[in-house]
Structures are given as structure tokens and as C-alpha cells.
Design a protein around this motif. Structure first.
Motif, PDB file in Angstrom:
ATOM      1  N   VAL A 399      42.458 -25.457 100.330  1.00 43.24           N
ATOM      2  CA  VAL A 399      41.774 -25.037  99.579  1.00 43.24           C
ATOM      3  C   VAL A 399      40.058 -25.381  99.669  1.00 43.24           C
ATOM      4  N   SER A 400      39.337 -24.234  99.575  1.00 47.43           N
ATOM      5  CA  SER A 400      37.977 -24.316  99.890  1.00 47.43           C
ATOM      6  C   SER A 400      37.183 -23.933  98.731  1.00 47.43           C
ATOM      7  N   PHE A 401      35.871 -24.468  98.659  1.00 44.49           N
ATOM      8  CA  PHE A 401      35.128 -23.995  97.368  1.00 44.49           C
ATOM      9  C   PHE A 401      33.802 -24.287  97.498  1.00 44.49           C
ATOM     10  N   ARG A 402      32.931 -23.710  97.043  1.00 42.45           N
ATOM     11  CA  ARG A 402      31.544 -23.903  96.937  1.00 42.45           C
ATOM     12  C   ARG A 402      30.876 -23.146  95.935  1.00 42.45           C
ATOM     13  N   ILE A 410      34.119 -28.270  98.718  1.00 39.58           N
ATOM     14  CA  ILE A 410      35.458 -28.622  99.100  1.00 39.58           C
ATOM     15  C   ILE A 410      35.786 -27.786 100.361  1.00 39.58           C
ATOM     16  N   GLU A 411      36.470 -28.439 101.109  1.00 42.37           N
ATOM     17  CA  GLU A 411      36.800 -27.659 102.555  1.00 42.37           C
ATOM     18  C   GLU A 411      38.071 -28.136 103.025  1.00 42.37           C
ATOM     19  N   ASP A 412      38.982 -27.167 103.016  1.00 42.14           N
ATOM     20  CA  ASP A 412      40.369 -27.283 103.978  1.00 42.14           C
ATOM     21  C   ASP A 412      41.081 -28.582 102.953  1.00 42.14           C
ATOM     22  N   GLU A 445      37.077 -19.854  90.573  1.00 42.31           N
ATOM     23  CA  GLU A 445      38.120 -19.567  91.423  1.00 42.31           C
ATOM     24  C   GLU A 445      37.961 -20.027  92.962  1.00 42.31           C
ATOM     25  N   VAL A 446      39.042 -20.414  93.566  1.00 41.10           N
ATOM     26  CA  VAL A 446      38.759 -20.956  94.914  1.00 41.10           C
ATOM     27  C   VAL A 446      38.174 -19.681  95.963  1.00 41.10           C
ATOM     28  N   THR A 447      37.293 -20.312  96.905  1.00 42.88           N
ATOM     29  CA  THR A 447      36.817 -19.351  97.623  1.00 42.88           C
ATOM     30  C   THR A 447      37.526 -19.278  99.039  1.00 42.88           C
ATOM     31  N   GLY A 448      38.456 -19.970  99.260  1.00 41.76           N
ATOM     32  CA  GLY A 448      39.404 -19.951 100.393  1.00 41.76           C
ATOM     33  C   GLY A 448      40.870 -20.839  99.880  1.00 41.76           C
ATOM     34  N   GLY A 449      41.870 -20.461 100.509  1.00 40.32           N
ATOM     35  CA  GLY A 449      43.194 -21.115 100.424  1.00 40.32           C
ATOM     36  C   GLY A 449      44.061 -20.919  99.123  1.00 40.32           C
ATOM     37  N   ARG A 450      44.745 -21.507  98.670  1.00 35.66           N
ATOM     38  CA  ARG A 450      45.791 -21.304  97.521  1.00 35.66           C
ATOM     39  C   ARG A 450      45.933 -22.477  96.860  1.00 35.66           C
ATOM     40  N   ILE A 451      45.959 -22.111  95.321  1.00 36.70           N
ATOM     41  CA  ILE A 451      46.694 -23.225  94.438  1.00 36.70           C
ATOM     42  C   ILE A 451      48.014 -22.866  93.902  1.00 36.70           C
ATOM     43  N   SER A 611      36.558 -33.958 100.396  1.00 39.85           N
ATOM     44  CA  SER A 611      37.650 -33.975 101.066  1.00 39.85           C
ATOM     45  C   SER A 611      38.664 -35.367 100.600  1.00 39.85           C
ATOM     46  N   ILE A 612      39.738 -35.404 100.865  1.00 41.42           N
ATOM     47  CA  ILE A 612      40.702 -36.505 100.346  1.00 41.42           C
ATOM     48  C   ILE A 612      40.632 -37.337 101.652  1.00 41.42           C
TER      49      ILE A 612
END
Length: 644
Positions: A399-402, A410-412, A445-451, A611-612
Motif C-alpha cells: 500500500v502506498s499513499f500520499r 506511506i510507501e510499499d 483512497e490508496v494511491t497504490g497497492g490494495r487493502i 513504514s512499519i
């Protein structure tokens, strides 16, 4: 992502699209077009009868004047003989004037005929007034229906706007558009629409009568019209930007007042009353300046139009007198024409004087339309998916978000949470903890990836169904004006009837039942709209009520965003015990700064910069000696320092 400048209506210096916004405002009346046609028909008949009135009164004047002239002349002669005698005696001017009078020598005023004419005039004015009343009543009905629809449209729009809009917009500014601007539009339409239609119809009707009575005098009366148009255009162009600025300043002032009132306790604690009052004075002064300039420039129009109207009156009176002297017109016709000239000038003046109201209303309309045109959140797809058996399994896959295109938050990010697990999310401010929950709720909404939720992409689920599976308790409590029972029952699904037993069961689970029973009215205690005033309910007890509300919704996933930050230590322990019992069978996400509240979590996620960086149990993370251990040590050292 739209900028705040675009979302809130552009810069204050930008002049509004008066023509476009005006047309769009009129389209709001279209659903009641049938009533509009009836209203217009009543207005046309009313104006037509009113316009006929001066001509009928002119007939009465001619009959009175003819009687006065006939009474002074010897009986036994005819009108033609009298006129010829005056010409032969060298009194040609008087002969010309009397040639246009329908008199009978030796006969005085026929009061019966005059009375009949006056009764006709009275009937015309009475019927005209009744039709005007019908037209005005219908206009009020149409306007109020339109404003009812506009308010409903705005309310529906607010429910479709994304969370990002409210993050960027000041609450007081939005409220100003929903309340002040719509009220101003309503007042503007009620004060101008009927009068404007009546004025325009009067101008057309009077102009037709003027040309029928005397084309020459009509052309004389029209000489001043271009002057009136130039005056109205010039003044309107100068005043319109000030009306735009006036309502922008009103929105800013309301936003400041709302913020200062909401935080009035902190304003006093930090001694910022003088600074707040200074900011209020500055914005109030800006509103005063904009309002003064708008009203001053538009207010100049009416005296200027009166001056032009008086010029028109003088021209008509002079030329009309000459026409009577030449016998081309009767005194009654000139009297009627002078009345028409006043009737012609008056609606022009009225239209000009309404310019400030119209400009103010259209300025407010544009602000409302900007809200209605704001970018909405993406609609749910035509074919939505749903989990077969909601269990609470959550997965995040790269998941990525900005918030801003050039600023990643949030990246990857990848994560898998099994059903029934309690997941604690910790980290410094701005690490992305609350953002992660907002993505799960599809506030963003996420800008990349999937929830995924139970194997289904949340982007393919309807928002209502997704959020009905999630119970959320925020750091800032929200309670509406009503009883405690009503506030707890708010967590139930829409349309579901909740019993008092269910409400009390949820309150017991949240450990709120005991303090509620001690209140004078128990569950029927009425809370003010700020949730506590006058009810003796503390901040921690308010939080317990909101937690009971979340428990009543019986969610698959439970989210606590700093939910224990405003409660005392004893209440915190009670909530922890309740959470341990209620978390069974539910997936729980707990966002917390106080690490002592999450020791028993199945998984602790440590986030930094989106990131975690670590994950594990409390003991595992302390043993690892990483970011979590540093956070825990810092809080432990802080607690020791406070004790010392």
C-alpha cells in the motif's frame, strides 16, 4: 488533490461570474415551472389592468374639463361654431386647444358619466391588486420550495464530499455557505423576483401605452433610457467585486468565531483573549470595509436614477404642454401620459435600486455553487463485492499513499492481520498511524497497492457496507444534543430499533452503566450539543459513552484511535478489561501513544515515516531493543520524572 484555494472558491480578488451564476440560480426554480407560468400570467394580467388605469382616469379628466369648458360657453351653439368664432376673433391658440376637447356648449359636468369612469378605474385597480397578491403568493411558494431543494442538495453534497475537503476547509466557512449564503439567496429572491418581474412587465406595458397615446412623447421619454442603462452598468460593475468580497469576509469571520468559541477554554488558559479579539477586530474591519463599499457604490444608483427620472418628467411635461396647446392631445391624454412617464421611470429606478440585493444574492449563490461543484469522492462501482463470511481478516499489500503528489507518506506497506487479533499501532506523530486507519475505512483512497477485508478488495466494496463492519472510537468525542440513551443507540444500524436492554448491555460492556445510573435522570439525562454542559459528565465519561456506542454496533473490526487518551487511570483500566473481553472474535486496531495501554496486544506495529519498522509482541519488541524499546524507555523515564 485539489488545493485549498480551489476547493474554497478561489482567491478573494477573483471577480465572480455574475451572468453564469445568475442563470444557474434561476435554473433552481425550473422544477416549479408550472407555478411560475401561473405566477407570470397573474402578473401580466395585473400589470395590464394597472397600466390601463391611467388612461381610464384620463377619460374622467377629459369629461370634467369638457364640462367646465361647456358650462362657460353659451347654449345653442356647436363645438365647431365655437372654435371657428375663436379663430375669427384672432384667438387661434385657444381654438386649437379646444378643438381637442369633446365639450357641448352650455352643458356642465356630467357627474354620472364621470362616476361610471371612476368605477371602472376602481374595478381595474382592485382586480389588478388581487392578481398581484396571487402572483406574489405564488412567487413566495416557488422561492421557498427552491431553497428547500437547495438546502437538501447541499446536505446531500456534504455527505458525498471526501474527508480531504473537510480537512482543508474551515468548518465555520463551510457553515457560512450552508446557512448565511443560502439565507441571503432566499431573502434576495423574495425581495426582488416578484418586484423585478412586475417592473419589467410594467416597463413593457407602459411603453406600449405611451406609443399608443403619442409616439412623439414616447420618443421624448425614451431619450433618458440610455442614460439610465449607462448609470446602472457603470455602478453595477464597480459594486459587484465588493459584494463578492463581503461574503468571503463573512465566511472568514464566521470561521474565526466558530474556532474561538469551540476552543474558548484554551483561549482563556493561554491568555489569548486580546489576540483573539484583535484578529476578530481585523476581520470585522475587513467585513465592514467590503460591506460599506458594496452598499455605498450600489446605493449611489438610486439617487442617480431619480435624477434621470426627474429629467424625463420635465421633458414630457414641456412637450406635452405644447401638444395640448396645439390641440394634438387632450389634457386627459397628457395627464395619462405623465402618469405613464412616472410609471415608466419608477420600475427603472426600482430595478436599479434592486441591483445591490441582486448582486449580493448572486455572490452568495456562486459560493454555494462552488460548494456544490467541489470534487466528490469516487462513487461505488456498479457491481460491488462483499465478503461471504465477515471474520475480520485484514491484509495490506504494498500500500502506498500520499496527500500531495510530491510528498509520499506511506510507501510499499504490507501487513496481514488475522481475525480476532488485537493490533496496536504506535509511533511518533506524523508516522501515518491514523492515516492507515483512514485508508482502511476508505476515508481516503490508496494511491497504490490494495487493502483486503476477508479476501475482498475494500475498493470494490460499498463504503456503507465496509464501514458498517467497523466500529470506530476517536480521541475527540462527539455527542449530539439528546439523551445518553439516544447517543448510545446512534451506533446501531440505520433503521434498526434498539431496546433499552441492548443500550444498557453496551453501557455495561464499556463500564459506563455505573456512572450513568448515578445521574439524576439516568439514561434519560439530556446532553447539550457539546456533550456535557449542564449534565455533570466528565471527558472520560463522555469517552465511555462513545465506546458503548461502538460496542452496540457489534462490529467485525474495532478501531480505537487514542480512545483512552482523555480518561483517568482507573477508567483506563476498566476500558482495557472491557476491550479484552469484547475483543474476542473481533479484529481490533488500537492507536495509542501511551504504551502501557497496549501491552496485551497480539501484534504491535511500530511505524516511522509511513513504514512499519518493527512488529511483534510487547516483550519481543523490548528484547529487540529497537524503536519500540526507545519509545517505551522515553515514556518510562518521563513517568519517573513526573513522580520525582
Amino acid at each position: 488533490m485539489s488545493s485549498p484555494r480551489v476547493m474554497m472558491g478561489g482567491s478573494a480578488e477573483r471577480s465572480m461570474d455574475f451572468k453564469g451564476s445568475g442563470k444557474r440560480l434561476l435554473k433552481q426554480l425550473a422544477p416549479d415551472r408550472a407555478l411560475l407560468w401561473v405566477m407570470l400570467a397573474a402578473a401580466v394580467l395585473s400589470v395590464g389592468l394597472s397600466v390601463a388605469g391611467p388612461m381610464v382616469l384620463g377619460w374622467a379628466t377629459d369629461r370634467v374639463f369638457a364640462g367646465v369648458v361647456g358650462r362657460e360657453l353659451p347654449e345653442g351653439t356647436t363645438k365647431e361654431e365655437t372654435v371657428e368664432r375663436l379663430r375669427s376673433e384672432g384667438d387661434g391658440s385657444l381654438a386649437d386647444m379646444l378643438s381637442g376637447v369633446d365639450f357641448v356648449p352650455g352643458r356642465g359636468i356630467d357627474f354620472g358619466a364621470v362616476g361610471e369612469v371612476l368605477l371602472i378605474a376602481l374595478a381595474l385597480f382592485v382586480v389588478s391588486g388581487l392578481l398581484a397578491l396571487v402572483s406574489t403568493r405564488l412567487a413566495i411558494v416557488v422561492i421557498n420550495r427552491s431553497m428547500h431543494r437547495m438546502r437538501a442538495e447541499v446536505q446531500a453534497k456534504l455527505s458525498r464530499l471526501p474527508l480531504s475537503y473537510f480537512d482543508r476547509a474551515k468548518r465555520g466557512e463551510v457553515l457560512s455557505r450552508v446557512t448565511n449564503d443560502i439565507d441571503n439567496i432566499s431573502q434576495t429572491l423574495q425581495q426582488t423576483m416578484g418586484q423585478l418581474i412586475n417592473s419589467l412587465l410594467t416597463i413593457v406595458g407602459v411603453l406600449g401605452m405611451m406609443f399608443w397615446v403619442s409616439p412623439l412623447l414616447a420618443l421624448v421619454a425614451l431619450v433618458t433610457v440610455p442614460v439610465s442603462v449607462v448609470v446602472a452598468a457603470r455602478v453595477g460593475k464597480r459594486s459587484q467585486p465588493h459584494f463578492v468580497q463581503q461574503w468571503k469576509s463573512t465566511g472568514k469571520l464566521n470561521a474565526h468565531i466558530e474556532e474561538m468559541y469551540t476552543g474558548h477554554t484554551l483561549v482563556k488558559v493561554f491568555g489569548r483573549q486580546r489576540e483573539s479579539a484583535g484578529q476578530f477586530a481585523e476581520q470585522n474591519e475587513a467585513l465592514y470595509e467590503a460591506g460599506f463599499k458594496a452598499q455605498f457604490h450600489s446605493g449611489v444608483m438610486q439617487p442617480l436614477m431619480f435624477f434621470v427620472s426627474n429629467l424625463n418628467y420635465v421633458l414630457v411635461a414641456v412637450v406635452g404642454g405644447l401638444r395640448v396647446a396645439s390641440g394634438s392631445l387632450s389634457i386627459g391624454e397628457v395627464q395619462a401620459f405623465i402618469q405613464y412617464s412616472r410609471q415608466f421611470s419608477m420600475p427603472l429606478t426600482q430595478v436599479a435600486s434592486m441591483a445591490n440585493l441582486v448582486q449580493s444574492g448572486v455572490a452568495s449563490a456562486e459560493r454555494v455553487f462552488e460548494l456544490l461543484d467541489a470534487e466528490e469522492q469516487e462513487a461505488d462501482g456498479p457491481s460491488v463485492e462483499r465478503p461471504e463470511r465477515p471474520a475480520g481478516q485484514v491484509s495490506l499489500e504494498k500500500v502506498s499513499f500520499r496527500y500531495e503528489p510530491d510528498r509520499p507518506l506511506i510507501e510499499d506497506l504490507s501487513l496481514r492481520v488475522e481475525p480476532g487479533q488485537t493490533v496496536a499501532i504506535v509511533g511518533p506523530t506524523g508516522a501515518g498511524k491514523t492515516t492507515l486507519v483512514n485508508l482502511l475505512m476508505r476515508f481516503y483512497e490508496v494511491t497504490g497497492g490494495r487493502i483486503g477485508l476477508d479476501g475482498v478488495d475494500v475498493a470494490k466494496m460499498s463504503r456503507d457496507e465496509l464501514r458498517s463492519s467497523i466500529g470506530m472510537v476517536l480521541q475527540d468525542t462527539w455527542l449530539f444534543g439528546g439523551t445518553i440513551a439516544d447517543n448510545i443507540a446512534y451506533g446501531a444500524a440505520p433503521g434498526r430499533k434498539v431496546t433499552r436492554a441492548e443500550i444498557e448491555e453496551a453501557a455495561r460492556a464499556a463500564h459506563a452503566h455505573r456512572f450513568i445510573r448515578t445521574l439524576p435522570d439516568g439514561y434519560d439525562t439530556v446532553l447539550a450539543d457539546d456533550g456535557a454542559e449542564g449534565a455533570g459528565v466528565s471527558a472520560g465519561e463522555k469517552q465511555l459513552i462513545t465506546i458503548a456506542r461502538a460496542f452496540l454496533s457489534d462490529p467485525v473490526i474495532l478501531v480505537l484511535d487514542e480512545a483512552t487518551s482523555s480518561v483517568d487511570t482507573r477508567t483506563e483500566v476498566l476500558i482495557q478489561k472491557a476491550m479484552a473481553r469484547l475483543a474476542h472474535g473481533r479484529t481490533s486496531f488500537v492507536i495509542a501513544h501511551r504504551l502501557s495501554t497496549i501491552r496485551d496486544a497480539d501484534v504491535i506495529l511500530v511505524m516511522e515515516n509511513g513504514s512499519i519498522v518493527e512488529q511483534g509482541t510487547h516483550d519481543e519488541l523490548l528484547t529487540a531493543g529497537g524503536a519500540y524499546a526507545r519509545l517505551y524507555s522515553a515514556q518510562f523515564a518521563e513517568a519517573v520524572a513526573e513522580v520525582d
